[in-house]
Design a protein around this motif. Sequence first.
Motif, mmCIF file in Angstrom:
data_model
loop_
_atom_site.group_PDB
_atom_site.id
_atom_site.type_symbol
_atom_site.label_atom_id
_atom_site.label_comp_id
_atom_site.label_asym_id
_atom_site.label_seq_id
_atom_site.Cartn_x
_atom_site.Cartn_y
_atom_site.Cartn_z
ATOM 1 N N UNK A 130 34.873 34.097 37.408
ATOM 2 C CA UNK A 130 34.576 34.883 36.208
ATOM 3 C C UNK A 130 34.760 36.374 36.480
ATOM 4 N N UNK A 131 34.330 36.810 37.672
ATOM 5 C CA UNK A 131 34.553 38.208 38.041
ATOM 6 C C UNK A 131 36.028 38.534 38.171
ATOM 7 N N UNK A 132 36.807 37.555 38.650
ATOM 8 C CA UNK A 132 38.257 37.760 38.779
ATOM 9 C C UNK A 132 38.912 37.909 37.411
ATOM 10 N N UNK A 133 38.429 37.147 36.401
ATOM 11 C CA UNK A 133 38.978 37.270 35.048
ATOM 12 C C UNK A 133 38.700 38.664 34.475
ATOM 13 N N UNK A 134 37.492 39.173 34.736
ATOM 14 C CA UNK A 134 37.170 40.523 34.244
ATOM 15 C C UNK A 134 38.130 41.543 34.855
ATOM 16 N N UNK A 135 38.343 41.464 36.169
ATOM 17 C CA UNK A 135 39.268 42.394 36.847
ATOM 18 C C UNK A 135 40.696 42.214 36.344
ATOM 19 N N UNK A 136 41.102 40.949 36.125
ATOM 20 C CA UNK A 136 42.479 40.671 35.680
ATOM 21 C C UNK A 136 42.739 41.254 34.298
ATOM 22 N N UNK A 137 41.750 41.142 33.381
ATOM 23 C CA UNK A 137 41.927 41.703 32.036
ATOM 24 C C UNK A 137 42.067 43.215 32.113
ATOM 25 N N UNK A 138 41.264 43.865 32.932
ATOM 26 C CA UNK A 138 41.359 45.324 33.076
ATOM 27 C C UNK A 138 42.700 45.738 33.678
ATOM 28 N N UNK A 139 43.181 44.970 34.672
ATOM 29 C CA UNK A 139 44.484 45.286 35.285
ATOM 30 C C UNK A 139 45.623 45.101 34.289
ATOM 31 N N UNK A 140 45.527 44.029 33.490
ATOM 32 C CA UNK A 140 46.572 43.801 32.481
ATOM 33 C C UNK A 140 46.594 44.923 31.457
ATOM 34 N N UNK A 141 45.411 45.390 31.065
ATOM 35 C CA UNK A 141 45.362 46.482 30.095
ATOM 36 C C UNK A 141 45.951 47.768 30.690
ATOM 37 N N UNK A 142 45.654 48.039 31.967
ATOM 38 C CA UNK A 142 46.252 49.201 32.632
ATOM 39 C C UNK A 142 47.770 49.067 32.704
#
Length: 449
Positions: A139-151
């Motif tokens: 779940x923490x990885x999904x949060x980081x992945x969404x932020x990276x995709x937005x960047x």
Amino acid sequence: MMTEDFFKLPEVPSEEFELPAMPLRDLVVFPAMVVPLFVGRDFSVRAIESALKRDRLILLVLQKEKNVEEPDKEGIYSMGVIAHIIRATPLEEGKLKILVQGIKRADIKDYYKKEDHYWALVKAIDEKEINPEELSKEEGAYISAVKELLDRAVALGKQVIPDLLMVIRELEDPGKLADLTASISDIKSHEAQKVLESLDPIERLKLVHQYLSNEVGMLEVQSRIRNTARERIEKEQREYFLRQQLRAIQEELGELDEKKEEVENYRKKLAQLKLSKETREEIEKQIKRLERMHPESAEAGVIRTWLDWVLELPWNKKTKDRYNLERVQEILDRDHYNLEKVKERIVEYLAVKKLTKGKSTAVQILCFVGPPGVGKTSLGKSIAEALGKKFVRISLGGIRDEAEIRGHRRTYVGALPGRIIQAVKQAGTKNPLIVLDEIDKISISFQGD
């Protein structure tokens, strides 16, 4: 267009309650988001006026078909957002501009029209509270992945307000992160509705991750297309600049006018010919190559010779065949004494040609054999006269290279077309009668005759 604590929000009842409702054509409003809306439909304006007289709460719900002017209960989705009207500004023709802030998701129990606008019976849905410290690694990885995709999307050119981007980077709550990201993502309204209807914060975040991945993939493709187009434009601009420099140099040397006149002359000759698409494209290609070359280069001379020959060939000139057998017999008798069997065979051959005119038949060639001086070549000339064709004689005696007949490659210095093409040009028509004379003397060696 955000955020959560800018305005003091009214309390939303925990039990079922009634409030004015406004269907939206193609927009989904998420909780905690502040968005401006332009309202033009009469029943929507009346719903806003009714909400302003009460507690300023209104239900915003997406309609299934955006072209429907007044959707009923079957025409809207079963989940919407309870929103607070922060500000309402009147516009011309009775329209309104409002600023609303989403508060909570709402399960729509009933939707009906009362008086002159729509109402809804709803039950607010409380967001499931999640402690960021209790999240699993996935779940923490999904949060980081969404932020990276937005960047990544922003790096590829996606327009996002910098302050909003800062808020997203600081969020650790999966539900709020999903809502905030979905509100600025380039997704269709029915996809945004799926995000709204996803009550589990983790599942909602996974859905937003999927949509955002698709958007980033599309942005990467668009970026490649833009880069390719920019490189092509830069190359064309560079070539244009170099051509202008070359043009200036040629003008100084006095070469431009002669070269331009030569190219225009070739183009005029080409325009006068009726050619197949493939032939015309090849000739135009060679003219363009010549135009780009220096007039004194060796390759320019080769192309110039090729164009001179090709454009002077009788592409559109043709004689009409006259299969008058009586006239053929008369001319053969006039020019040749005796040779009755030969004359009879020639007349038979032409009679068959007359009967099969216009039909697809195997091509036949007459072969005359005999000692020198008996009239073999003159028979061909008489046949050409009788048929109304141009007569050309090609002497093959002593030829040691087949390229003399079919032509040399253009790459050779002094290359010329073969004897047959030269004969066609000499005749001035594309269907002359050609006599291949002395064919028995082509080559006598260990390679055969």
